[in-house]
Design a protein around this motif. Structure first.
Motif, PDB file in Angstrom:
ATOM      1  N   ASN A 152     -11.412  -7.759  10.020  1.00 18.09           N
ATOM      2  CA  ASN A 152     -10.975  -6.640   9.722  1.00 18.09           C
ATOM      3  C   ASN A 152      -9.317  -6.661   9.520  1.00 18.09           C
ATOM      4  O   ASN A 152      -8.908  -6.336   8.643  1.00 18.09           O
ATOM      5  N   ILE A 153      -8.867  -7.025  10.464  1.00 15.88           N
ATOM      6  CA  ILE A 153      -7.141  -7.175  10.546  1.00 15.88           C
ATOM      7  C   ILE A 153      -6.642  -7.960   9.457  1.00 15.88           C
ATOM      8  O   ILE A 153      -5.703  -7.975   8.704  1.00 15.88           O
ATOM      9  N   ASN A 154      -7.116  -9.171   9.247  1.00 13.28           N
ATOM     10  CA  ASN A 154      -6.870 -10.004   8.149  1.00 13.28           C
ATOM     11  C   ASN A 154      -6.976  -9.263   6.980  1.00 13.28           C
ATOM     12  O   ASN A 154      -6.124  -9.436   5.929  1.00 13.28           O
ATOM     13  N   ASN A 155      -8.165  -8.429   6.750  1.00 13.31           N
ATOM     14  CA  ASN A 155      -8.345  -7.807   5.557  1.00 13.31           C
ATOM     15  C   ASN A 155      -7.123  -6.615   5.245  1.00 13.31           C
ATOM     16  O   ASN A 155      -6.420  -6.526   4.030  1.00 13.31           O
ATOM     17  N   LEU A 156      -6.911  -6.213   6.349  1.00 17.08           N
ATOM     18  CA  LEU A 156      -5.682  -4.730   6.220  1.00 17.08           C
ATOM     19  C   LEU A 156      -4.582  -5.443   5.861  1.00 17.08           C
ATOM     20  O   LEU A 156      -3.851  -4.931   5.045  1.00 17.08           O
ATOM     21  N   ALA A 157      -4.263  -6.827   6.225  1.00 13.39           N
ATOM     22  CA  ALA A 157      -3.055  -7.361   5.876  1.00 13.39           C
ATOM     23  C   ALA A 157      -2.909  -7.657   4.440  1.00 13.39           C
ATOM     24  O   ALA A 157      -1.798  -7.811   3.974  1.00 13.39           O
ATOM     25  N   ALA A 158      -4.060  -7.701   3.854  1.00 17.64           N
ATOM     26  CA  ALA A 158      -3.995  -7.905   2.341  1.00 17.64           C
ATOM     27  C   ALA A 158      -4.387  -6.962   1.552  1.00 17.64           C
ATOM     28  O   ALA A 158      -4.323  -6.902   0.107  1.00 17.64           O
ATOM     29  N   VAL A 159      -4.411  -5.851   1.931  1.00 19.40           N
ATOM     30  CA  VAL A 159      -4.791  -4.602   1.047  1.00 19.40           C
ATOM     31  C   VAL A 159      -3.460  -4.051   0.392  1.00 19.40           C
ATOM     32  O   VAL A 159      -2.334  -4.229   1.059  1.00 19.40           O
ATOM     33  N   PRO A 160      -3.586  -3.797  -0.997  1.00 24.07           N
ATOM     34  CA  PRO A 160      -2.326  -3.438  -1.590  1.00 24.07           C
ATOM     35  C   PRO A 160      -1.612  -2.416  -1.214  1.00 24.07           C
ATOM     36  O   PRO A 160      -2.229  -1.470  -0.518  1.00 24.07           O
ATOM     37  N   SER A 161      -0.321  -2.431  -1.035  1.00 25.92           N
ATOM     38  CA  SER A 161       0.430  -1.352  -0.417  1.00 25.92           C
ATOM     39  C   SER A 161       0.195   0.131  -0.955  1.00 25.92           C
ATOM     40  O   SER A 161       0.205   0.970  -0.213  1.00 25.92           O
ATOM     41  N   ILE A 162      -0.168   0.160  -2.197  1.00 27.83           N
ATOM     42  CA  ILE A 162      -0.513   1.434  -2.956  1.00 27.83           C
ATOM     43  C   ILE A 162      -1.692   2.119  -1.965  1.00 27.83           C
ATOM     44  O   ILE A 162      -1.711   3.304  -1.930  1.00 27.83           O
ATOM     45  N   VAL A 163      -2.476   1.567  -1.518  1.00 29.90           N
ATOM     46  CA  VAL A 163      -3.748   2.169  -0.943  1.00 29.90           C
ATOM     47  C   VAL A 163      -3.370   2.914   0.478  1.00 29.90           C
ATOM     48  O   VAL A 163      -3.723   3.724   0.746  1.00 29.90           O
ATOM     49  N   TYR A 164      -2.371   2.046   1.175  1.00 28.34           N
ATOM     50  CA  TYR A 164      -1.682   2.737   2.096  1.00 28.34           C
ATOM     51  C   TYR A 164      -0.828   4.009   2.031  1.00 28.34           C
ATOM     52  O   TYR A 164      -1.081   5.027   2.555  1.00 28.34           O
ATOM     53  N   GLY A 165      -0.346   4.005   0.810  1.00 26.95           N
ATOM     54  CA  GLY A 165       0.361   5.053   0.263  1.00 26.95           C
ATOM     55  C   GLY A 165      -0.701   6.299   0.080  1.00 26.95           C
ATOM     56  O   GLY A 165      -0.575   7.461   0.309  1.00 26.95           O
ATOM     57  N   LEU A 166      -1.857   5.946  -0.399  1.00 26.03           N
ATOM     58  CA  LEU A 166      -2.915   6.941  -0.625  1.00 26.03           C
ATOM     59  C   LEU A 166      -3.485   7.423   0.900  1.00 26.03           C
ATOM     60  O   LEU A 166      -3.734   8.439   0.865  1.00 26.03           O
ATOM     61  N   GLY A 201      -7.219   1.284  23.773  1.00 27.35           N
ATOM     62  CA  GLY A 201      -6.881   2.429  22.854  1.00 27.35           C
ATOM     63  C   GLY A 201      -6.133   1.704  21.575  1.00 27.35           C
ATOM     64  O   GLY A 201      -6.408   2.034  20.474  1.00 27.35           O
ATOM     65  N   SER A 202      -5.191   1.077  21.944  1.00 28.99           N
ATOM     66  CA  SER A 202      -4.379   0.459  20.759  1.00 28.99           C
ATOM     67  C   SER A 202      -5.224  -0.249  19.836  1.00 28.99           C
ATOM     68  O   SER A 202      -4.869  -0.185  18.658  1.00 28.99           O
ATOM     69  N   SER A 203      -5.957  -1.054  20.433  1.00 30.68           N
ATOM     70  CA  SER A 203      -6.712  -2.071  19.440  1.00 30.68           C
ATOM     71  C   SER A 203      -7.614  -1.067  18.694  1.00 30.68           C
ATOM     72  O   SER A 203      -8.047  -1.399  17.311  1.00 30.68           O
ATOM     73  N   TYR A 204      -8.044  -0.262  19.108  1.00 29.08           N
ATOM     74  CA  TYR A 204      -8.993   0.827  18.365  1.00 29.08           C
ATOM     75  C   TYR A 204      -8.187   1.506  17.235  1.00 29.08           C
ATOM     76  O   TYR A 204      -8.623   1.539  16.202  1.00 29.08           O
ATOM     77  N   ILE A 205      -7.070   1.904  17.434  1.00 30.24           N
ATOM     78  CA  ILE A 205      -6.138   2.288  16.560  1.00 30.24           C
ATOM     79  C   ILE A 205      -6.157   1.502  15.331  1.00 30.24           C
ATOM     80  O   ILE A 205      -5.941   1.934  14.059  1.00 30.24           O
ATOM     81  N   ALA A 206      -6.288   0.115  15.479  1.00 29.14           N
ATOM     82  CA  ALA A 206      -5.955  -0.795  14.152  1.00 29.14           C
ATOM     83  C   ALA A 206      -7.211  -0.686  13.465  1.00 29.14           C
ATOM     84  O   ALA A 206      -7.331  -0.646  12.377  1.00 29.14           O
ATOM     85  N   ILE A 207      -8.442  -0.671  14.447  1.00 30.82           N
ATOM     86  CA  ILE A 207      -9.864  -0.318  13.602  1.00 30.82           C
ATOM     87  C   ILE A 207      -9.595   1.165  12.736  1.00 30.82           C
ATOM     88  O   ILE A 207     -10.272   1.100  11.683  1.00 30.82           O
ATOM     89  N   PHE A 208      -9.252   1.867  13.282  1.00 32.27           N
ATOM     90  CA  PHE A 208      -9.119   3.439  13.064  1.00 32.27           C
ATOM     91  C   PHE A 208      -8.599   3.351  11.677  1.00 32.27           C
ATOM     92  O   PHE A 208      -8.819   4.153  10.767  1.00 32.27           O
ATOM     93  N   ILE A 209      -7.470   2.737  11.549  1.00 29.73           N
ATOM     94  CA  ILE A 209      -6.674   2.556  10.203  1.00 29.73           C
ATOM     95  C   ILE A 209      -7.578   2.362   9.200  1.00 29.73           C
ATOM     96  O   ILE A 209      -7.664   2.797   7.998  1.00 29.73           O
ATOM     97  N   THR A 210      -8.432   1.271   9.161  1.00 32.45           N
ATOM     98  CA  THR A 210      -9.438   0.757   8.286  1.00 32.45           C
ATOM     99  C   THR A 210     -10.116   1.772   7.797  1.00 32.45           C
ATOM    100  O   THR A 210     -10.493   2.193   6.626  1.00 32.45           O
ATOM    101  N   PHE A 211     -11.106   2.542   8.906  1.00 30.51           N
ATOM    102  CA  PHE A 211     -11.961   3.851   8.624  1.00 30.51           C
ATOM    103  C   PHE A 211     -11.099   4.594   8.207  1.00 30.51           C
ATOM    104  O   PHE A 211     -11.713   5.289   7.250  1.00 30.51           O
ATOM    105  N   GLY A 212      -9.826   4.960   8.399  1.00 29.86           N
ATOM    106  CA  GLY A 212      -9.019   5.922   7.868  1.00 29.86           C
ATOM    107  C   GLY A 212      -8.910   5.690   6.394  1.00 29.86           C
ATOM    108  O   GLY A 212      -9.010   6.806   5.486  1.00 29.86           O
ATOM    109  N   ILE A 213      -8.626   4.492   5.797  1.00 37.97           N
ATOM    110  CA  ILE A 213      -8.307   4.387   4.476  1.00 37.97           C
ATOM    111  C   ILE A 213      -9.735   4.384   3.730  1.00 37.97           C
ATOM    112  O   ILE A 213      -9.685   5.163   2.911  1.00 37.97           O
ATOM    113  N   PHE A 214     -10.722   4.057   4.579  1.00 37.75           N
ATOM    114  CA  PHE A 214     -11.962   4.076   3.724  1.00 37.75           C
ATOM    115  C   PHE A 214     -12.256   5.593   3.666  1.00 37.75           C
ATOM    116  O   PHE A 214     -12.732   5.974   2.428  1.00 37.75           O
ATOM    117  N   PHE A 215     -12.163   6.464   4.745  1.00 36.36           N
ATOM    118  CA  PHE A 215     -12.894   7.458   4.753  1.00 36.36           C
ATOM    119  C   PHE A 215     -12.008   8.498   3.832  1.00 36.36           C
ATOM    120  O   PHE A 215     -12.610   9.382   2.859  1.00 36.36           O
TER     121      PHE A 215
END
Lengths: 416, 478, 258
Positions: free
Chosen positions: A239-253, B183-197
Motif C-alpha cells: 500500500n505505502i509503496n504504491n502511494l509513493a508512486a501515485v502521480p501528484s495530480i491525484v493528491y491534488g484531486l 493511529g498514525s499508521s492507520y492514517i497512512a492507510i486512510f489516505i489510500t482509502f481517502g484517495i480512492f473514495f
C-alpha cells in the motif's frame, strides 16, 4: 580471423554507444542549467533612469507631519507627471505619454514609498534613480532587437531617441533588483517579486512537515517495532509503496475533493496546500524511516531489554534516536520533492494572481513552482527572465536541501 | 486565532508536565507515599491527558470551521426555508452574502457610488447575515482562544488531582502512546482509502450525467460544448454525450508517453550499461549523481524549457525540412518528458545489472566472449525482468506527468498518432477542467475526478506489475 | 626454464602478480606437460587461484591486479603479448569455476554458447553435433538428452558442474583450467568429476587447483605446492606426497598447517 575482427569491432561500437548515451544525458543537464542561468540572470538587475525629483508640495496631498497611514493612502500620480515634466520640459501631450511610458507604471508608488520613509523631503529636491518600464528594461538588456521596423517593436522611435539622449547624459544605469526578493507578484514585470510565492511555499512546507514527519515517524515505528511481520504488514507495505508512486495530480484531486469539498476548507491557502503535500510526502518518510529503523542492530534492543526497560522505553530511548539521522535525511529529501511539486497546488487553487504577501497559512497565496508556471504563461517579455530567475531560486533551494540531507546522513549517521 | 490556540495547547501541555511531575514528587517526599512509577511518567501522564483531547478538538474545529460558518450565517432564523434550498441556490446566496460581508461594515464606503446598488439588491436578512459573517471570524477566533485556555487547564488540574502513589502511570502512558502510534499508521492507510473514495464518489456523480460507455469509448472531447450557465437548469443530454469522450485523451497520453520512452529507454539503458560495465569508478562516481539530478529537477522547469526552447526549435527544424509541425507538438512535450525519465530507467537498470552475479560474467569471459557479447547474451537476459520493471515504472511516471504537458502540449483534444501534431493528455484535462469555476454538481468539474480515477487505476496497475516483477527478479538472485 | 620443446602445453617463468601494492605471486616458474593433469595445492591465500587465473588472463577483469612474466603457449606464443586477443586465447584455454555457474538458459544453449560466439559451427546440424559431443565427453549426455531445452539451473550441483565442463569443452580448448571444481559438490558428484578428469586428460591438458590433497593424489601426475605466493616445490605427485624435498611441503601435507 575476420569473424574475430568483426566481433572486436562490434565491441568497440557497443562501448561507444554506451559512452555516447551517457555523455548525451550529461549534456542535457548542462544545457538545462545553461539556459536557465543565462535567461534568469537578467532578472537580478533593473534598468533605472536618473532624475531630479522635486517633491513639489503643490502636487502632494499630504504634509511632512502626516501620519504614515495617510501618506500611504494618498495618490501621487500628479506628482509623477510633474516630475516627468520637469525632467523632460516642453513635451506635447502625445510625446508626454510616450515618455511617461518609459518610466515604470509604478512610478507613483515609488514616490509614495520614498515620502513615507522620508517625510521631510516634501519641498526638497532629491536626485533619484527611477525604475524603467519593463519594455525599456528589455531593450536596454538587449532582449528586444532594436534594428527592426518600428511596428514590430514595443519601443517606438521617439522613445528610442529619448533613451539615447538620456544615455548620453549618463542618466541610464542598472541597479541590483532587490525588488525581486522583497516584492510580491505584480502585473508589471519590473516590479514583480517572488516573496509572496516564497512565503506561500514556506508555510505550505511548514504544514507539510508538521503533518508528515510525526505521523510518518510514529507509523513506521509501529510497523517496524510493534507489529509482527505477516500478511497485514505485507499489504500495508505494498500500500505505502504504491502511494509513493501515485502521480501528484491525484493528491491534488484528493485535496480538492476531500479537504475542500467535504471539509469545506478554503481555496488557495497554504494550509490546504501543505496538507496535500503532506499526504504526498508521508509514504516517502515512512519508507525512509522504516529502512532506518531496520538498520539499528537487534543487539541494541536486546541490550536495553536486558536491563529491564519496557518495549516502549527501548524504542523511544534507544532505537528512535539512533535511527533519526536516516529518517531526517529521507524527510528532507521528501520535502525537497514537495517544494518542486506544482500540480497539486494548481488543483487546490494556489495558482492565481496574488499581490499581497501571505502572513500565515490561512492567507491566499501562490507557491514557488506555481508562480513560475504563472509567469511562464504571461505574454510580457519581461516575465521571461523572472520565470528563469524563479527557477534558479527553486533549484538553489533544492540543492541546499539535498546537500543538507546528505550532510545529515554523513555527519550524524552511526555506522554499525 | 486558531494558530494562537494551537500554540497555547502546546505551551499549556508542556507546562503541565512539570506540574504533574512536581505533584508526584511532593507526594513522595512530603507525604511519603510510594510511587508506582517514576515521577517522569506522572508528568507524561498529565501531558497526554491534556494534549490529546485538546488537539483532537482543535483539529475538529479546524476542519469544520467553514461548516460552522455556514450554520452560523445561514441560520433558519434569518432564512426560514433554508432547508429546502438546492445546493446551487445555497451556494449562490452564500456567495452573495460573502461579497456583502466585505463591504457591510466599512463606514468609509461612499454609498452614493456603485456599491450602494449591491446593498440595495440585498434583503434585510442577507445584510444581517453578512454582518454576522464579517464578525464570525472574530467571534470564532476569540471563543476558540478561550476554549483552549479553559479546556487544557481544566483537564490538567483534573489529571493532576488524580495522581496518587497507587496510580501506576507508566503503563497508562505507554498504552496511550501505543494507541497514538497505531493511529498514525492507520492514517497512512486512510489516505489510500481517502484517495480512492473521494475519486470514486465524485466519479460516480459524474457518471450520473454522462454514461459510462459514452465516456470511455467516445472519440470527441469538447467540454465547452456542455457549457451551462445556471447549474440549476437541466443539462443537454445529447450535448453531454458529444463532450466527454475519453479516447483522444488516452491516445494523446500514450503518444506523448511513447515519444518519451523512445528517448529514455535507449539513452537510459545504454547509460546504465556503460556505467555498470565499462566506466571506471571515478567516472561512475561523477556521472551517476549528475544524471540523477535530472530526476530531481521539478517538472515545471522541464515544461518551461519544452515550451520555450524545444517546441519552437522543433517547429523551425520541421518547417525547414518541409514538414508541418505544430507549435504545441506532442514531440516537444514527449522529448522533454523523455529527458526527465532517463534517470528512472538508468538508475533502476544499473542496480539490476549490478545485481547479476559476477560468476556469470566470468563464466562468459572464460569462454572467450567479448564484453559486449557477454552483456548482450548473458547479463541483459539475466537482468531482463528487472529492466522490464524499470520500464513499467518509467511509463507509469510518464502517464502521470502533469506540468510538462500542461505547459508544452495542447489543451485541445486531437485523435492522432502523429507526434508533429498537437495532442492533449488525461492530466492536462484534469487541470483545465478545474481552472475557473469549480462546481461540484457540474459535469465539467466532475469529469476531472472520473479522469483522475482512471489515471489512478492505470498507474496503480503499472506500479504493482513493476514492483512484483522486480521483487521476483531480486528473489532469484538473493 | 623456458623450453622450446613443445611437449609442454604451457610454460611460465618470472611470474609476478600484485594486487595494488600487495604481492600475490612472487617469481614463479612452472611448466605444464601436455595431456597430463597438474594440480596446484597449498593453504588458503597462497596464490594458487591467482596463478591459475593468470593462465587464461582472467585477472584482466580486476583493475588493481598487475601481472608480469612470461607465459608461453605451445612454446611459441606469449599470451600476454599485445598482438594476442584475449578472446582467442580463451578459445584455447578454458576454465571451470569453483561454484558451478551455468547461464540461466537451456542446457542446449549453455553448451552452444561458445561455438556460436566463435563461429565454430557452420550449420545448425554441426552445432547440434558439437553440443552432443561435448555433453558426451563431459559424461552428461545420457542424463540430459531428453531435456536439452530445460533451464540449466534446474540441474543438481554435480550435473551443473559437468555442464560447465561440457560448455568449456565445446570450443575445443587445448588446456582446461579447473579452480577447485569439486569444493561445492557432494562426494558422489566429486567422484564422478574425478573420473571425468581421468578421461579428459587423453585429449586435454588439465591444470587443477585443489584444496584436497587426496584429490590431488588421485587425479594428477604432477603437483605444485604454493605458499604465500611462492612456488615451494614441484614434482611428481607421488613424490610430493610421500617424500617431498622441502620441509615446508612436508609440514603442509602432514597437516601441520593450512
Amino acid at each position: 580471423m575476420s569473424s574475430l575482427e568483426k566481433r572486436l569491432a562490434a565491441e568497440k561500437r557497443f562501448k561507444f554507444y554506451g559512452m555516447f548515451a551517457m555523455t548525451l544525458s550529461l549534456f542535457f543537464v548542462l544545457i538545462l542549467m545553461y539556459k536557465i542561468f543565462s535567461t534568469g540572470s537578467g532578472a537580478f538587475v533593473r534598468t533605472t533612469i536618473n532624475a531630479d525629483v522635486y517633491f513639489d508640495p503643490n502636487f502632494i496631498e499630504v504634509s511632512s507631519n502626516s501620519s504614515k497611514k495617510e501618506i500611504m493612502k494618498a495618490s501621487y500620480v500628479d506628482l509623477a507627471d510633474q516630475v516627468i515634466n520637469q525632467n523632460h520640459p516642453g513635451l506635447d501631450e502625445e510625446n508626454f505619454i510616450k515618455v511617461r511610458e518609459m518610466y515604470t507604471r509604478k512610478f507613483d508608488y515609488q514616490l509614495r514609498d520614498y515620502i513615507a520613509n522620508n517625510p521631510n523631503v516634501i519641498g526638497k529636491t532629491v536626485n533619484l534613480d527611477i525604475s524603467a518600464s519593463s519594455d525599456l528594461d528589455q531593450i536596454v538588456k538587449g532582449n528586444y532587437p532594436r534594428n527592426v521596423p518600428e511596428a514590430q517593436r514595443k519601443i517606438n522611435d521617439y522613445q528610442l531617441s529619448i533613451l539615447d539622449s538620456l544615455d548620453s547624459k549618463g542618466k541610464m544605469s542598472k541597479t541590483f533588483n532587490f525588488w525581486f526578493f522583497t516584492n510580491g507578484d505584480s502585473r508589471d514585470p519590473e516590479t514583480a517579486g517572488i516573496l509572496g510565492a516564497l512565503m506561500g511555499s514556506f508555510y505550505a512546507l511548514l504544514i507539510c512537515f508538521s503533518f508528515a514527519f510525526p505521523i510518518g515517524l510514529l507509523a513506521s515505528v509501529y510497523l517496524e517495532e510493534f507489529v509482527k511481520p505477516g500478511k497485514i504488514t505485507d499489504i500495508i507495505e505494498v500500500n505505502i509503496n504504491n502511494l509513493a508512486a501515485v502521480p501528484s495530480i491525484v493528491y491534488g484531486l484528493l485535496g480538492l475533493g476531500m479537504l475542500i469539498g467535504v471539509f469545506g476548507m478554503p481555496y488557495q491557502v497554504p494550509l490546504v496546500g501543505g496538507l496535500v503535500l503532506g499526504f504526498m510526502t508521508l509514504p516517502t518518510i515512512i519508507i525512509a524511516s522504516r529502512a532506518s529503523l531496520r538498520g539499528v542492530p537487534p543487539s541494541i534492543r536486546e541490550g536495553a531489554l536486558a536491563v529491564g526497560a519496557t518495549k516502549m522505553q527501548t524504542v523511544f530511548h534507544h532505537v528512535i534516536p539512533l535511527s533519526l539521522p536516516g529518517t531526517l535525511t529521507g524527510t528532507i529529501i521528501g520535502m525537497a520533492q514537495a517544494l518542486g511539486e506544482t500540480a497539486p497546488l494548481l488543483l487546490i487553487g494556489m495558482v492565481a494572481f496574488v499581490m499581497e504577501i501571505p502572513g500565515g497559512a490561512f492567507d491566499p497565496a501562490t507557491g514557488l513552482p506555481s508562480q513560475i508556471y504563472l509567469w511562464s504563461e504571461s505574454a510580457e517579455r519581461g516575465f521571461l527572465e523572472k520565470t528563469s530567475a524563479g527557477i534558479m531560486l527553486l533549484l538553489s533551494f533544492l540543492i541546499i536541501m539535498n546537500t543538507v540531507a546528505v550532510l545529515v546522513r554523513r555527519k550524524l549517521e552511526v555506522k554499525w | 486565532m486558531l494558530y494562537l490556540s494551537l500554540v497555547l495547547v502546546f505551551i499549556l501541555s508542556y507546562s503541565f508536565y512539570f506540574y504533574g511531575k512536581k505533584r508526584a514528587l511532593s507526594l513522595k517526599f512530603k507525604k511519603n507515599e510510594n510511587l508506582s512509577s517514576l515521577p517522569d511518567y506522572y508528568g507524561y501522564y498529565v501531558v497526554l491527558l491534556v494534549f490529546f483531547p485538546a488537539i483532537i478538538i482543535w483539529f475538529f474545529l479546524l476542519l469544520f470551521k467553514s461548516n460552522f460558518q455556514e450554520m452560523f450565517v445561514m441560520s433558519p432564523v434569518l432564512f426560514p426555508d433554508v432547508a429546502t434550498w438546492s445546493s446551487g441556490k445555497f451556494g449562490l446566496i452564500m456567495n452573495k452574502i460573502s461579497n456583502l460581508s466585505m463591504i457591510v461594515n466599512l463606514s468609509e464606503i461612499d454609498l452614493t457610488v456603485g456599491d450602494k446598488s449591491i446593498l440595495k439588491m440585498a434583503s434585510e436578512s442577507e445584510i444581517i447575515a453578512a454582518k454576522n459573517l464579517a464578525n464570525f471570524d472574530k467571534i470564532y477566533g476569540w471563543s476558540n482562544l478561550t476554549l483552549f485556555i479553559i479546556l487544557p487547564v481544566l483537564l490538567g488540574f483534573l489529571a493532576t488531582k488524580s495522581i496518587s502513589g497507587k496510580l501506576n502511570a507508566q503503563p497508562i502512558v505507554e498504552k496511550i502512546i501505543s494507541y497514538v502510534i497505531k493511529g498514525s499508521s492507520y492514517i497512512a492507510i486512510f489516505i489510500t482509502f481517502g484517495i480512492f473514495f473521494s475519486l470514486v464518489f465524485e466519479a460516480i456523480n459524474f457518471f450520473r450525467y454522462v454514461n459510462f460507455m459514452d465516456f470511455f469509448f467516445n472519440t470527441a472531447w469538447n467540454p465547452n460544448r456542455a457549457f451551462v450557465i445556471d447549474a440549476s437548469d437541466g443539462f443537454d443530454q445529447e450535448a453531454l454525450k458529444e463532450a466527454f469522450g475519453f479516447i483522444p485523451l488516452l491516445t494523446g497520453t500514450l503518444l506523448i508517453a511513447s515519444v518519451a520512452m523512445l528517448v529514455a529507454v535507449p539513452l537510459g539503458l545504454l547509460t546504465a550499461i556503460y556505467l555498470a560495465e565499462y566506466a571506471s569508478s571515478k567516472v561512475r562516481d561523477i556521472a551517476k549523481p549528475i544524471i540523477e539530478i535530472l530526476a530531481g529537477i521539478p517538472t515545471v522547469v522541464y515544461g518551461f524549457f519544452a515550451a520555450l526552447s524545444l517546441a519552437p526549435f522543433i517547429k523551425d527544424v520541421g518547417e525547414g525540412v518541409g514538414l508541418p509541425v505544430s507549435a504545441e507538438s506532442a514531440l516537444a512535450a514527449g522529448l522533454a518528458m523523455g529527458v526527465m525519465i532517463i534517470p528512472f530507467v538508468s538508475s533502476l537498470s544499473d542496480d539490476v545489472i549490478k545485481a547479476v552475479p559476477q560468476s556469470l560474467r566470468e563464466g562468459s569471459y572464460a569462454i572467450g566472449a567479448t564484453k559486449s557479447e557477454t552483456i548482450k547474451k548473458v547479463i541483459l537476459p539475466a537482468a531482463l525482468a528487472g529492466i522490464m520493471g524499470s520500464f513499467l515504472l518509467a511509463i507509469s511516471r510518464a502517464i502521470g506527468e502533469t506540468m510538462i504537458v500542461v505547459m508544452a502540449a495542447s489543451l485541445r483534444a486531437n485523435l492522432t498518432f502523429n507526434p508533429l501534431e498537437p495532442a492533449t493528455t488525461i492530466t492536462t484535462q484534469i487541470v483545465t477542467s478545474l481552472i475557473g469555476d469549480v462546481e461540484f454538481d457540474n459535469p465539467k468539474t466532475l469529469v476531472a475526478f472520473a479522469l483522475g480515477l482512471t489515471l489512478f487505476v492505470m498507474t496503480l496497475i503499472l506500479n504493482i506489475a513493476a514492483i512484483t516483477i522486480v521483487k521476483k527478479y531480486r528473489e532469484k538472485y538473493e | 626454464m623456458v623450453d622450446q620443446n613443445s611437449n609442454y602445453a604451457l610454460q611460465t617463468s618470472e611470474v609476478y602478480v600484485h594486487y595494488g601494492k600487495k604481492m600475490a605471486i612472487n617469481n614463479v616458474a612452472l611448466n605444464f606437460p601436455k595431456n597430463e593433469v597438474t594440480s596446484l595445492i597449498g593453504p588458503s591465500g597462497c596464490g594458487k587461484s591467482t596463478f591459475l587465473r593468470c593462465l587464461n588472463r582472467m585477472n584482466d577483469v580486476i583493475d588493481i591486479c598487475n601481472v608480469k612474466g612470461k607465459f608461453l603457449l605451445n612454446g611459441n606464443v606469449d599470451i600476454y603479448s599485445p598482438d594476442i586477443q584475449v578472446e582467442t586465447l580463451r578459445e584455447k584455454v578454458g576454465m571451470v569455476f569453483q561454484k558451478p555457474n551455468p547461464f540461466p538458459k537451456t542446457i542446449y544453449e549453455n553448451v552452444a554458447y561458445g561455438p556460436k560466439i566463435h563461429g565454430i559451427a557452420s550449420s545448425q546440424n554441426e552445432l547440434d553435433e558439437i553440443v552432443k559431443d561435448s555433453l558426451h565427453r563431459a559424461g552428461l549426455y545420457e542424463e540430459v538428452k531428453d531435456r536439452m531445452d530445460d533451464i540449466a539451473t534446474g540441474l543438481s550441483g554435480g550435473q551443473q558442474q559437468r555442464l560447465c565442463i561440457a560448455r568449456a569443452i565445446a570450443i575445443r580448448p587445448e588446456i582446461i583450467l579447473m579452480d577447485e571444481p569439486c569444493s561445492a559438490l557432494d562426494p558422489i558428484a566429486t567422484a564422478k568429476i574425478e573420473d571425468l578428469i581421468n578421461e579428459l586428460k587423453e585429449n586435454y591438458t588439465i591444470i587443477i587447483v585443489t584444496h584436497s590433497m587426496s584429490q590431488a593424489s588421485r587425479v594428477s601426475s604432477k603437483t605444485a605446492f604454493f605458499h604465500l605466493g611462492n612456488l615451494v616445490e614441484y614434482g611428481e605427485t607421488g613424490k610430493i606426497f610421500t617424500k617431498p624435498d622441502k620441509e615446508q611441503t612436508n609440514d603442509y601435507i602432514t597437516g601441520r598447517f593450512g
